[in-house]
Scaffold this active site. Structure first.
Site, mmCIF file in Angstrom:
data_model
loop_
_atom_site.group_PDB
_atom_site.id
_atom_site.type_symbol
_atom_site.label_atom_id
_atom_site.label_comp_id
_atom_site.label_asym_id
_atom_site.label_seq_id
_atom_site.Cartn_x
_atom_site.Cartn_y
_atom_site.Cartn_z
ATOM 1 N N ARG A 172 0.839 -1.216 0.000
ATOM 2 C CA ARG A 172 0.000 0.000 0.000
ATOM 3 C C ARG A 172 0.869 1.260 0.000
ATOM 4 O O ARG A 172 0.565 2.243 0.681
ATOM 5 C CB ARG A 172 -0.950 0.037 1.205
ATOM 6 C CG ARG A 172 -1.950 -1.087 1.275
ATOM 7 C CD ARG A 172 -2.946 -1.034 0.117
ATOM 8 N NE ARG A 172 -4.020 -1.994 0.302
ATOM 9 C CZ ARG A 172 -3.967 -3.266 -0.067
ATOM 10 N NH1 ARG A 172 -2.884 -3.743 -0.680
ATOM 11 N NH2 ARG A 172 -5.006 -4.063 0.127
ATOM 12 N N SER A 246 -10.463 -0.368 3.235
ATOM 13 C CA SER A 246 -9.746 -0.565 4.508
ATOM 14 C C SER A 246 -9.240 0.780 4.996
ATOM 15 O O SER A 246 -8.605 1.512 4.234
ATOM 16 C CB SER A 246 -8.546 -1.488 4.320
ATOM 17 O OG SER A 246 -8.933 -2.758 3.889
ATOM 18 N N GLU A 342 -4.622 4.133 6.079
ATOM 19 C CA GLU A 342 -4.354 3.805 4.667
ATOM 20 C C GLU A 342 -4.761 4.914 3.690
ATOM 21 O O GLU A 342 -3.964 5.315 2.842
ATOM 22 C CB GLU A 342 -5.033 2.483 4.316
ATOM 23 C CG GLU A 342 -4.501 1.902 3.032
ATOM 24 C CD GLU A 342 -5.558 1.240 2.200
ATOM 25 O OE1 GLU A 342 -6.402 1.952 1.616
ATOM 26 O OE2 GLU A 342 -5.538 0.002 2.109
HETATM 27 P P1 FAD Z 1 -8.214 8.978 -5.326
HETATM 28 O O1 FAD Z 1 -8.926 8.601 -4.074
HETATM 29 O O2 FAD Z 1 -8.847 9.987 -6.197
HETATM 30 O O3 FAD Z 1 -6.743 9.460 -4.949
HETATM 31 C C1 FAD Z 1 -5.947 8.700 -4.071
HETATM 32 C C2 FAD Z 1 -4.554 9.340 -4.036
HETATM 33 O O4 FAD Z 1 -3.939 9.220 -5.324
HETATM 34 C C3 FAD Z 1 -4.576 10.848 -3.746
HETATM 35 O O5 FAD Z 1 -3.421 11.152 -3.010
HETATM 36 C C4 FAD Z 1 -4.516 11.480 -5.130
HETATM 37 O O6 FAD Z 1 -3.918 12.765 -5.104
HETATM 38 C C5 FAD Z 1 -3.625 10.500 -5.864
HETATM 39 N N1 FAD Z 1 -3.894 10.417 -7.313
HETATM 40 C C6 FAD Z 1 -5.032 9.974 -7.902
HETATM 41 N N2 FAD Z 1 -4.883 9.972 -9.245
HETATM 42 C C7 FAD Z 1 -3.642 10.425 -9.507
HETATM 43 C C8 FAD Z 1 -2.902 10.650 -10.714
HETATM 44 N N3 FAD Z 1 -3.411 10.382 -11.922
HETATM 45 N N4 FAD Z 1 -1.651 11.146 -10.605
HETATM 46 C C9 FAD Z 1 -1.114 11.418 -9.391
HETATM 47 N N5 FAD Z 1 -1.753 11.223 -8.228
HETATM 48 C C10 FAD Z 1 -3.011 10.720 -8.284
HETATM 49 N N6 FAD Z 1 -7.366 -0.414 -2.333
HETATM 50 C C11 FAD Z 1 -6.601 -1.532 -2.449
HETATM 51 O O7 FAD Z 1 -5.378 -1.431 -2.606
HETATM 52 N N7 FAD Z 1 -7.147 -2.775 -2.409
HETATM 53 C C12 FAD Z 1 -8.462 -2.986 -2.235
HETATM 54 O O8 FAD Z 1 -8.923 -4.123 -2.197
HETATM 55 C C13 FAD Z 1 -9.306 -1.836 -2.097
HETATM 56 N N8 FAD Z 1 -10.640 -1.975 -1.903
HETATM 57 C C14 FAD Z 1 -11.421 -0.871 -1.755
HETATM 58 C C15 FAD Z 1 -12.794 -1.057 -1.552
HETATM 59 C C16 FAD Z 1 -13.625 0.041 -1.411
HETATM 60 C C17 FAD Z 1 -15.099 -0.179 -1.192
HETATM 61 C C18 FAD Z 1 -13.085 1.350 -1.467
HETATM 62 C C19 FAD Z 1 -13.986 2.540 -1.334
HETATM 63 C C20 FAD Z 1 -11.724 1.549 -1.655
HETATM 64 C C21 FAD Z 1 -10.874 0.423 -1.793
HETATM 65 N N9 FAD Z 1 -9.495 0.570 -1.997
HETATM 66 C C22 FAD Z 1 -8.701 -0.546 -2.153
HETATM 67 C C23 FAD Z 1 -8.887 1.909 -2.042
HETATM 68 C C24 FAD Z 1 -8.984 2.595 -3.428
HETATM 69 O O9 FAD Z 1 -9.913 1.956 -4.245
HETATM 70 C C25 FAD Z 1 -7.625 2.606 -4.144
HETATM 71 O O10 FAD Z 1 -6.663 3.254 -3.356
HETATM 72 C C26 FAD Z 1 -7.705 3.301 -5.510
HETATM 73 O O11 FAD Z 1 -6.509 3.098 -6.230
HETATM 74 C C27 FAD Z 1 -7.961 4.805 -5.392
HETATM 75 O O12 FAD Z 1 -8.212 5.299 -6.688
HETATM 76 P P2 FAD Z 1 -8.889 6.711 -6.930
HETATM 77 O O13 FAD Z 1 -8.828 6.988 -8.391
HETATM 78 O O14 FAD Z 1 -10.223 6.727 -6.308
HETATM 79 O O15 FAD Z 1 -7.890 7.646 -6.153
HETATM 80 N N1 EPU Z 2 -11.121 -10.028 10.547
HETATM 81 C C1 EPU Z 2 -11.783 -10.061 11.747
HETATM 82 N N2 EPU Z 2 -12.778 -9.142 11.958
HETATM 83 C C2 EPU Z 2 -13.154 -8.240 11.029
HETATM 84 C C3 EPU Z 2 -12.463 -8.206 9.795
HETATM 85 C C4 EPU Z 2 -11.443 -9.108 9.580
HETATM 86 O O1 EPU Z 2 -11.485 -10.871 12.626
HETATM 87 O O2 EPU Z 2 -14.080 -7.473 11.303
HETATM 88 C C5 EPU Z 2 -10.038 -11.009 10.317
HETATM 89 C C6 EPU Z 2 -10.582 -12.350 9.808
HETATM 90 O O3 EPU Z 2 -9.839 -13.386 10.395
HETATM 91 C C7 EPU Z 2 -10.238 -12.313 8.336
HETATM 92 C C8 EPU Z 2 -8.959 -11.478 8.313
HETATM 93 O O4 EPU Z 2 -9.151 -10.519 9.358
HETATM 94 O O5 EPU Z 2 -10.031 -13.584 7.833
HETATM 95 C C9 EPU Z 2 -8.695 -10.769 6.999
HETATM 96 O O6 EPU Z 2 -9.863 -10.066 6.595
HETATM 97 P P1 EPU Z 2 -10.198 -9.828 5.039
HETATM 98 O O7 EPU Z 2 -9.994 -11.097 4.282
HETATM 99 O O8 EPU Z 2 -11.521 -9.173 4.972
HETATM 100 O O9 EPU Z 2 -9.044 -8.878 4.567
HETATM 101 P P2 EPU Z 2 -8.357 -7.611 5.239
HETATM 102 O O10 EPU Z 2 -7.011 -8.007 5.722
HETATM 103 O O11 EPU Z 2 -9.266 -6.978 6.221
HETATM 104 C C10 EPU Z 2 -7.119 -6.879 3.072
HETATM 105 C C11 EPU Z 2 -6.902 -5.595 2.341
HETATM 106 C C12 EPU Z 2 -8.093 -5.306 1.442
HETATM 107 C C13 EPU Z 2 -8.211 -6.430 0.425
HETATM 108 C C14 EPU Z 2 -8.416 -7.740 1.179
HETATM 109 C C15 EPU Z 2 -8.396 -8.947 0.263
HETATM 110 C C16 EPU Z 2 -5.457 -4.160 3.648
HETATM 111 C C17 EPU Z 2 -5.353 -2.985 4.544
HETATM 112 N N3 EPU Z 2 -6.680 -4.502 3.265
HETATM 113 O O12 EPU Z 2 -8.219 -6.667 3.962
HETATM 114 O O13 EPU Z 2 -7.836 -4.081 0.748
HETATM 115 O O14 EPU Z 2 -9.288 -6.215 -0.453
HETATM 116 O O15 EPU Z 2 -7.351 -7.926 2.149
HETATM 117 O O16 EPU Z 2 -7.107 -9.175 -0.196
HETATM 118 O O17 EPU Z 2 -4.438 -4.745 3.290
HETATM 119 C C18 EPU Z 2 -8.113 -1.714 0.859
HETATM 120 O O18 EPU Z 2 -6.894 -1.615 0.852
HETATM 121 O O19 EPU Z 2 -8.870 -0.707 0.891
HETATM 122 C C19 EPU Z 2 -8.735 -3.038 0.865
HETATM 123 C C20 EPU Z 2 -10.053 -3.228 0.922
#
Ligand code: FAD
Ligand code: EPU
Length: 346
Positions: A172, A246, A342
């Site tokens: 991240r 997250s 994050e």
């Molecule tokens: P923004 O929120 O618009 O920007 C994020 C940052 O990037 C800011 O600092 C912005 O200035 C910068 N930025 C954006 N575009 C550019 C550009 N073109 N050039 C330079 N800087 C830029 N993340 C994960 O890693 N894994 C996940 O599984 C995951 N699941 C998610 C689930 C949900 C429901 C939500 C809401 C978010 C999740 N995220 C996850 C976080 C998010 O989706 C990612 O970080 C995504 O890449 C953000 O993209 P954005 O275009 O919305 O960025």
């Molecule tokens: N867990 C709990 N309680 C909760 C949530 C999670 O006990 O309320 C424990 C469970 O044991 C579960 C484990 O945590 O098995 C892991 O949870 P999950 O599989 O939901 O994944 P996570 O670690 O919470 C990470 C990433 C997600 C990504 C998923 C799948 C980070 C910070 N988050 O979540 O990324 O989608 O794994 O790979 O690394 C994001 O970055 O925004 C994001 C959603």
């Protein structure tokens, strides 16, 4: 002749951030091509007022927590286009404009027969933001298939190409998140997608989904379908309930520290890392502190996933910050572990 641009004033960002914060931007411009960005930069060289504005590059707004009023110039990235630009014996090299929606890009690449990114299906946001925190999910990080990217350097006004070794990708993290934020505007990102594709099924949930459906030789589309279904069952849809995914990174601790925690809390969820350290499940730590499902007026902790903070209606950036700090304090007190936020607080 210089292309014209007109900055919009006092623009609502309510529909442009997934947490649903009712923020307003002092100045705003939608960037659809490089010429517009160059024109803005040129004007900053002579216009002291414009040069003095803080800048925010905005993609899909799914990883930012905004204040009510941004004194910024907000540049909304809307550079589109995706194409196969090259191929080698082993890889398809595919490029996408920064403004393309990430999930649409993944679906498009899978439909073209370029597997690789399917484990990252349904992550919200744009392609241009994907390198910022090296998005990851279900055993894959964007850096695994990253090829290169192009930036516009707002300090020098130059175009630059970054290869993987220039980006300092981490969990991240990247040079764009930890370094000078908003200096480099990412214009496009290229990926090297494998011709000899193998599914990545290390996550139990993904393997189980396929097994339950008797899919023994999954295609990239099968894996994508599995990821979509799993994500929809765990994470709140920002269109329904505001959130930024997250809210904290999963903390990485030494084996010694993890063993100390396990002695007191034998159920603590952790994952071994190649370095010998362990990643702790932050969601588990937060749940153990009693935060799961708790509501604090405008903000709360999601009842199905304690790592996700949600907007219960009318949340401000300050409300989110207060809740995040309270959770950090409790986790530190109970487990001696510091949680790192994050998303990006603007
Ligand atoms: P923004 O929120 O618009 O920007 C994020 C940052 O990037 C800011 O600092 C912005 O200035 C910068 N930025 C954006 N575009 C550019 C550009 N073109 N050039 C330079 N800087 C830029 N993340 C994960 O890693 N894994 C996940 O599984 C995951 N699941 C998610 C689930 C949900 C429901 C939500 C809401 C978010 C999740 N995220 C996850 C976080 C998010 O989706 C990612 O970080 C995504 O890449 C953000 O993209 P954005 O275009 O919305 O960025
Ligand atoms: N867990 C709990 N309680 C909760 C949530 C999670 O006990 O309320 C424990 C469970 O044991 C579960 C484990 O945590 O098995 C892991 O949870 P999950 O599989 O939901 O994944 P996570 O670690 O919470 C990470 C990433 C997600 C990504 C998923 C799948 C980070 C910070 N988050 O979540 O990324 O989608 O794994 O790979 O690394 C994001 O970055 O925004 C994001 C959603």
């Amino acid at each position: 002749m210089k292309p014209e641009f007109t900055l919009e004033q006092d623009v609502s960002l309510l529909s442009l951030n997934s947490f649903g914060i009712n923020a307003r931007a002092h100045r705003f411009l939608r960037i659809e091509n490089l010429s517009q960005l160059q024109a803005v930069w040129e004007q900053t060289q002579t216009d002291a007022e414009l040069a003095a504005l803080p800048r925010l590059v905005l993609g899909g707004g799914s990883n930012v927590i905004l204040p009510d009023h941004l004194p910024h110039l907000v540049l909304l990235m809307a550079i589109m286009g995706r194409e196969l630009v090259d191929e080698t014996d082993d890889y398809f090299i595919v490029r996408s404009g920064a403004g393309e929606n990430w999930h649409d890009f993944v679906q498009w690449s899978v439909a073209q027969g370029y597997g690789g990114l399917e484990n990252l299906s349904l992550i919200p946001g744009t392609v241009g933001a994907s390198p910022i925190q090296n998005i990851g999910a279900y055993g894959l990080e964007m850096q695994d298939y990253f090829h290169s990217l192009t930036v516009f350097d707002f300090v020098t006004g130059e175009l630059k190409t970054f290869q993987k070794q220039d980006c300092a990708f981490g969990y991240r993290d990247s040079i764009f998140k930890s370094g000078e934020q908003n200096r480099f505007v990412i214009l496009d990102v290229s990926f090297a997608l494998p011709k000899h594709w193998q599914p990545r099924l290390a996550y139990g949930d993904v393997a189980k989904y396929l097994q339950d459906r008797d899919i023994s030789a999954p295609t990239p589309l099968d894996v994508s379908d599995a990821i979509i279904a799993i994500r929809q069952s765990k994470l709140p849809d920002p269109a329904v309930i505001g959130n930024a995914g997250s809210f904290f990174k999963n903390p990485i601790v030494s084996a010694e520290r993890r063993n100390q925690i396990l002695q007191q809390y034998p159920n603590c969820v952790s994952y071994s890392q190649a370095s010998g350290d362990f990643k702790l499940a932050a969601g588990w730590l937060i749940e153990q502190c009693g935060w799961k499902g708790r509501r604090c007026e405008t903000v709360g902790v999601y009842d199905k996933q304690a790592l996700v903070l949600v907007n219960l209606g009318g949340a401000t950036g300050a409300d989110v910050r207060t809740l995040a700090q309270e959770i950090q304090t409790d986790v530190l007190k109970k487990f001696g572990v510091a949680l790192e936020v994050e998303p990006v607080f603007v």
